[in-house]
Each structure stands twice: as C-alpha cells, then as structure tokens.
Design a protein around this motif. Structure first.
Motif, PDB file in Angstrom:
ATOM      1  N   UNK A   1      -7.772 -25.180   2.740  1.00 47.66           N
ATOM      2  CA  UNK A   1      -6.716 -26.166   2.536  1.00 47.66           C
ATOM      3  C   UNK A   1      -5.396 -25.538   2.964  1.00 47.66           C
ATOM      4  N   UNK A   2      -4.861 -25.897   4.125  1.00 40.96           N
ATOM      5  CA  UNK A   2      -3.632 -25.263   4.626  1.00 40.96           C
ATOM      6  C   UNK A   2      -2.380 -25.645   3.845  1.00 40.96           C
ATOM      7  N   UNK A   3      -2.470 -26.678   3.006  1.00 39.62           N
ATOM      8  CA  UNK A   3      -1.259 -27.184   2.343  1.00 39.62           C
ATOM      9  C   UNK A   3      -1.100 -26.683   0.920  1.00 39.62           C
ATOM     10  N   UNK A   4      -2.154 -26.784   0.117  1.00 35.53           N
ATOM     11  CA  UNK A   4      -2.025 -26.530  -1.318  1.00 35.53           C
ATOM     12  C   UNK A   4      -2.724 -25.244  -1.752  1.00 35.53           C
ATOM     13  N   UNK A   5      -2.155 -24.546  -2.765  1.00 38.13           N
ATOM     14  CA  UNK A   5      -2.879 -23.417  -3.372  1.00 38.13           C
ATOM     15  C   UNK A   5      -4.078 -23.941  -4.158  1.00 38.13           C
ATOM     16  N   UNK A   6      -4.981 -23.067  -4.522  1.00 34.24           N
ATOM     17  CA  UNK A   6      -6.218 -23.478  -5.191  1.00 34.24           C
ATOM     18  C   UNK A   6      -5.948 -24.322  -6.428  1.00 34.24           C
ATOM     19  N   UNK A   7      -4.897 -23.980  -7.173  1.00 37.35           N
ATOM     20  CA  UNK A   7      -4.604 -24.696  -8.423  1.00 37.35           C
ATOM     21  C   UNK A   7      -4.186 -26.142  -8.185  1.00 37.35           C
TER      22      UNK A   7
ATOM     23  N   UNK B   1     -12.297 -17.162 -14.874  1.00 41.63           N
ATOM     24  CA  UNK B   1     -11.028 -17.134 -14.158  1.00 41.63           C
ATOM     25  C   UNK B   1     -10.963 -15.919 -13.247  1.00 41.63           C
ATOM     26  N   UNK B   2     -10.109 -15.984 -12.234  1.00 39.95           N
ATOM     27  CA  UNK B   2      -9.209 -17.069 -11.859  1.00 39.95           C
ATOM     28  C   UNK B   2      -9.776 -17.705 -10.587  1.00 39.95           C
ATOM     29  N   UNK B   3     -10.357 -18.876 -10.752  1.00 30.41           N
ATOM     30  CA  UNK B   3     -11.082 -19.569  -9.692  1.00 30.41           C
ATOM     31  C   UNK B   3     -10.198 -19.789  -8.465  1.00 30.41           C
ATOM     32  N   UNK B   4     -10.705 -19.483  -7.243  1.00 33.23           N
ATOM     33  CA  UNK B   4     -12.061 -19.020  -6.916  1.00 33.23           C
ATOM     34  C   UNK B   4     -12.210 -17.498  -6.843  1.00 33.23           C
ATOM     35  N   UNK B   5     -11.362 -16.764  -7.558  1.00 35.04           N
ATOM     36  CA  UNK B   5     -11.520 -15.305  -7.710  1.00 35.04           C
ATOM     37  C   UNK B   5     -11.463 -14.547  -6.394  1.00 35.04           C
ATOM     38  N   UNK B   6     -10.537 -14.924  -5.539  1.00 34.89           N
ATOM     39  CA  UNK B   6     -10.286 -14.196  -4.296  1.00 34.89           C
ATOM     40  C   UNK B   6      -8.782 -14.020  -4.162  1.00 34.89           C
ATOM     41  N   UNK B   7      -8.359 -13.237  -3.164  1.00 33.34           N
ATOM     42  CA  UNK B   7      -6.932 -12.997  -2.997  1.00 33.34           C
ATOM     43  C   UNK B   7      -6.436 -11.945  -3.972  1.00 33.34           C
TER      44      UNK B   7
ATOM     45  N   UNK C   1       0.915 -16.570  -2.701  1.00 37.68           N
ATOM     46  CA  UNK C   1       0.066 -15.585  -2.044  1.00 37.68           C
ATOM     47  C   UNK C   1      -0.976 -16.317  -1.207  1.00 37.68           C
ATOM     48  N   UNK C   2      -1.547 -15.614  -0.236  1.00 35.99           N
ATOM     49  CA  UNK C   2      -2.463 -16.236   0.716  1.00 35.99           C
ATOM     50  C   UNK C   2      -3.716 -15.395   0.871  1.00 35.99           C
TER      51      UNK C   2
ATOM     52  N   UNK D   1      -6.422 -20.625  -9.792  1.00 31.64           N
ATOM     53  CA  UNK D   1      -5.371 -19.665  -9.478  1.00 31.64           C
ATOM     54  C   UNK D   1      -4.387 -20.219  -8.448  1.00 31.64           C
ATOM     55  N   UNK D   2      -3.216 -19.587  -8.368  1.00 32.92           N
ATOM     56  CA  UNK D   2      -2.149 -20.033  -7.472  1.00 32.92           C
ATOM     57  C   UNK D   2      -2.158 -19.254  -6.154  1.00 32.92           C
ATOM     58  N   UNK D   3      -3.279 -19.218  -5.492  1.00 36.79           N
ATOM     59  CA  UNK D   3      -3.381 -18.560  -4.194  1.00 36.79           C
ATOM     60  C   UNK D   3      -3.808 -19.613  -3.172  1.00 36.79           C
ATOM     61  N   UNK D   4      -3.188 -19.587  -2.004  1.00 33.29           N
ATOM     62  CA  UNK D   4      -3.506 -20.578  -0.975  1.00 33.29           C
ATOM     63  C   UNK D   4      -4.593 -20.029  -0.047  1.00 33.29           C
ATOM     64  N   UNK D   5      -5.537 -20.904   0.300  1.00 31.97           N
ATOM     65  CA  UNK D   5      -6.644 -20.567   1.187  1.00 31.97           C
ATOM     66  C   UNK D   5      -6.540 -21.458   2.429  1.00 31.97           C
ATOM     67  N   UNK D   6      -5.746 -21.025   3.419  1.00 32.36           N
ATOM     68  CA  UNK D   6      -5.456 -21.896   4.566  1.00 32.36           C
ATOM     69  C   UNK D   6      -6.689 -22.280   5.382  1.00 32.36           C
ATOM     70  N   UNK D   7      -7.766 -21.492   5.325  1.00 30.54           N
ATOM     71  CA  UNK D   7      -8.983 -21.867   6.044  1.00 30.54           C
ATOM     72  C   UNK D   7      -9.764 -22.972   5.339  1.00 30.54           C
TER      73      UNK D   7
END
Length: 490
Positions: free
Chosen positions: A191-197, A133-139, A151-152, A183-189
């Motif tokens: 998936x612009x809509x959903x957080x990783x989770x 955890x917490x995949x993908x371990x960024x942010x 968070x983004x 994890x509950x972080x969004x990666x707009x590059x």
C-alpha cells in the motif's frame, strides 16, 4: 465514563501507573457490561518483571514462556484488566529502533511461534485475552522510530506471509490469537499511501487467511500517523480502513468527535462499523469465561525467576571463564544516564532513575558486595574530560577494567548506540589490554561498535536480570542463555 454508562464504548486502555485502583473502581461502577480493559505487559505485570520478551527467547523454554504468560495474566486480571497486549511477535534480525531488539523474541520464526504459543496459553489459562503485536511485525530495522516520523519497509505480501506472519498464523490456527495491534510502518509494495495501521490492504492480508479477531491500532498520537494524516483524521481512517478499535490514548471527547465526523462524512460505512462492533462484542463475550487459574503458586514464582537467571548470555575467548575471581582487584566502570549526578570521586550523588530498570546505585552496591576488593566508578553516557582522566588514572592500580554498559530501548530516541565518548574511552584502555570484560544490559547490537573484548556478558532490561547477570559474573550461576539473533562481535 459517560460513554460507558451509555454502552457507547467497546474498550478502554488504563495506564497502570496512574491511580489504578481508583480508575478501575470508577469503571466497574459505570459498566454493567464486560467492557474490554487493555494494558501492555511486555516485561510482566506488577511485581513480576523480566527483561522484556527477549528474555523469554534467551531462556528458550516453552515451560518458562507459559509461566510468564500465566503469572502476567493472573496479576493483570486481579488488577482489573481482561486484555493484555502480548505476545510480541516482531521479528528482529539487526539493530533496530524503539526497543525492537529487546522486545522481540528474535529472528527464527519457528522459535518465536513456539514461545509465543506457550505464552499465549498461559495468558488464556490466567484469564486474559491475547493481542499479537505489532502487526505485520516487519520494519523497524532502520533509524526512523515511528513515534517520531513515518517509517518504511519494503516487504511484499508474499514475504510477510512466508516469514513475518508465520507466528500470527500459528497462534490463530491454535485458537491463541484474540486480537492484533497494527503498527505505524508503511509498506509501499503493498500500500503506497497508508501505513499498516491505516491500511485496509495490509490488514486484509491476515483477514484473507481467516483471522476474524479484533484489530486495534498502536497509539495514534505517534508521528508515524499524526504528522502525515492529522491527529484527528487518522482516527477515523483507522476505523474506516479496517481496525475495530482506535487507540486514541488521550483527549477522549475530541477523539470520539473525530471518529463521528469521519462517519458522518461517509468515510466509515455502516457495514464497516457493524463488523467492528461485532468483533468487539465477541471479544467481550470471551472475557466472561472463567480462568483456569486465579492464584500464583510458589512453584510458579520459582520458575518465573528462572527466566531472568537462565537468560544470561556469555561470549568468552578460549582460556577465559564466564566468572571472574571475586577476591581479585577489578575496576568497574559503571555507565550511568547523563541525568544522574556524579561526584568528583565517581560516586552517584543523585540517582534520578531509581524507579527505572537500570539503577546505577543498585549496581554499584551489588558489585561492592560481590567483589569486596574492587572499585566501582560511575561514568556518564557523555563523560566529561575530568571523568575520563579520573577513570584512566585510577584504573592503573587494578588487575583489569570491566565496563558495565546499557542501551535503554525506548521510544523517541531514534537509533540505539553507545556514545562515541564511551567507545573512545574503552578503546583507549584496550591499547594496553586492560579491558577484560563488558557486562551489558539492553540492546546487544550496540556492542558491534567495540573492538574485540575477551569476555562479554549480556543481560535483560530489568533490575532482577541485572542482579542475575552480576551473580553469573561472580560464579554463582552458569550462563545458560543464548541470543535469538546473530550478533557480529569483533
């Protein structure tokens, strides 16, 4: 319990702080199949605790990381658990929120992978499944805590594969990764809509590399998902978009009904449901394998205790030693939580955090024992003018001033920092060069706010680590640890 009796529940998360024996007993009575029973144990389990995963990185020993995993697993398994959400694979380079700095094993992907693999081997030998955890371990390197809001992070898929996911893939290749927690972080590059989770695109990055273990969400009561997608709707989205388990945390009946409603609306396909069930059943089957070790030896305990001791970090100017004269007259200013009541003479009247890792009363008592000619003076995180006056005046009669500080890394507090009042009083004492030392526990990045201090000791977030760090200051042990990320001190 009714769902377990109907074989309708794949896994359950049991809070170890709440009537543990009773709850485990009722689960065992209800379940005639190997239901997955989850817990967190980032600091260890039961009586065996370290200063979170950063302590493993500071000690930087595969042997000790293995022992931590083994002892944690044996202790958790004896309590009834068969899945422990370790190791923490979050990569950390800068000051972060939600304890990422002390929960992380650092910024070096090779060191993180090496220590995590040793820990995971210990966990398997002790008889529990692993969850990276917490995949993908960024942010998490900003000011937004995903417990409080979305968070983004702007990493691309290529960047994740090159850096953040390296430890995951190394564990996966070596058969050491049973599951991941998203994890509950969004990666707009990506998936612009959903957080990783809630993002099939993000979850599929590791699936495309061949990983077929289970995926479980981080708790879905966090505002990183609930505020934007709805407290109930996010649970169905979690399963529909690629997780095999939804960590709903409480309100079990309502959570089940929310996921069922998503299925009935066609948001969760039969194929997706079958895939999730298959992965959960395969994980359950894994728990039937007997552990290699079932007991903790005296040698194990000796090695475990080295983690806290060997993880103490020291920074000193030329001409300064890590240890100070135990017979000298030192004035210790001990930072306390604002909730702690302090008397007019700087003593702790009521220690409301006596069960937490940072215990001012215990610190003051140990300082008096180690440095009998010195004084320990408690001061709040937001000290009153009177506290500051007393501290400044009383410190004049001593050889030097030593601040004992902490940064409690926790959810729902946002950016971690020393308060401006504490920084101001330290600066005031530095004008006359009376501050010789800062002994700090928790997130070390908060020390970057201070002007130059000639001696700094850093320990972890556990009472044992605190005691070891004070012993190092007294010269009982050398400081062997080193931080796993770059700290910029003035």
């Amino acid at each position: 319990l009714n769902m377990i009796r109907k074989h309708a529940l794949g896994a359950i998360w049991v809070d170890s702080r709440y009537r543990l024996e009773e709850v485990m007993s009722r689960i065992r009575e209800a379940a005639d199949y190997p239901i997955l029973i989850f817990t967190d144990a980032e600091s260890g389990f039961d009586d065996y605790n370290i200063g979170k995963h950063n302590a493993l990185a500071c000690a930087d020993s595969e042997e000790l990381a293995y022992i931590f995993g083994k002892i944690t697993a044996i202790s958790a398994r004896k309590a009834g658990y068969n899945v422990v959400c370790n190791p923490v694979l979050d990569m950390c380079k800068t000051n972060s929120v939600c304890g990422k700095t002390v929960r992380s094993m650092g910024s070096d992907k090779y060191r993180v992978a090496k220590l995590a693999a040793a820990e995971a081997r210990g966990m398997h030998d002790g008889g529990v499944l692993t969850v990276g955890k917490h995949y993908p371990s960024a942010g998490g390197d900003g000011e937004i805590d995903p417990h409080m809001a979305e968070s983004t992070s702007y990493e691309t898929e290529e960047q994740l594969l090159e850096y953040n996911l390296y430890p995951y893939l190394e564990l996966y290749k070596n058969g050491l990764l049973d599951g991941i927690m998203t994890q509950h972080c969004r990666f707009p590059n990506i998936d612009p809509e959903y957080p990783a989770s809630l993002s099939q695109k993000v979850i599929n990055i590791i699936r495309d590399q061949g990983f077929d273990g289970f995926a479980i969400t981080d708790t879905l009561v966090m505002m990183g998902t609930a505020a934007k997608f709805g407290a109930q709707a996010c649970k169905g989205l979690a399963i529909g978009n690629g997780n095999d388990l939804a960590l709903t945390w409480y309100a079990n009946k309502e959570s089940y009904e929310a996921i069922l409603a998503s299925y009935n609306k066609g948001l969760i396909s039969d194929a997706r449901l079958d895939e999730a069930v298959r992965r959960v059943l395969e994980a359950q089957h894994k728990t039937l394998s007997p552990p290699k070790f079932t007991d903790i030896t005296e040698t194990d305990i000796l090695h475990f205790n080295r983690i806290n001791r060997d993880g103490v970090v020291s920074f000193t100017d030329e001409g300064y030693f890590t240890a100070i004269d135990t017979r000298g007259k030192h004035f210790f200013a001990v930072l306390t939580q604002n909730e702690v009541e302090i008397s007019d003479d700087g003593k702790v009247n009521v220690d409301t955090f006596s069960t937490g890792w940072y215990q001012p009363q215990a610190i003051i008592h140990r300082l008096k024992t180690l440095f009998p000619n010195s004084e320990a003076f408690a001061i709040n995180q937001f000290p009153s003018p009177l506290q500051n006056v007393q501290l400044l005046e009383r410190s004049i009669n001593y050889d030097d001033v030593i601040f004992v500080t902490y940064a409690d890394s926790a959810a729902y507090i946002g950016r971690e920092c020393l308060t401006s009042r504490i920084v101001s009083v330290i600066q005031a004492l530095q004008v006359t060069n009376r501050v010789s030392t800062v002994v700090h526990f928790g997130n070390p990045f908060v020390l970057e706010e201070l002007e130059h201090i000639p001696r700094i000791l850093i320990g972890g977030c556990s009472l044992d680590s605190i005691c070891c760090t004070l012993d190092v200051l007294a010269g009982k042990y050398p400081a062997k640890g080193h931080l796993p990320y770059e700290l910029t001190l003035n």
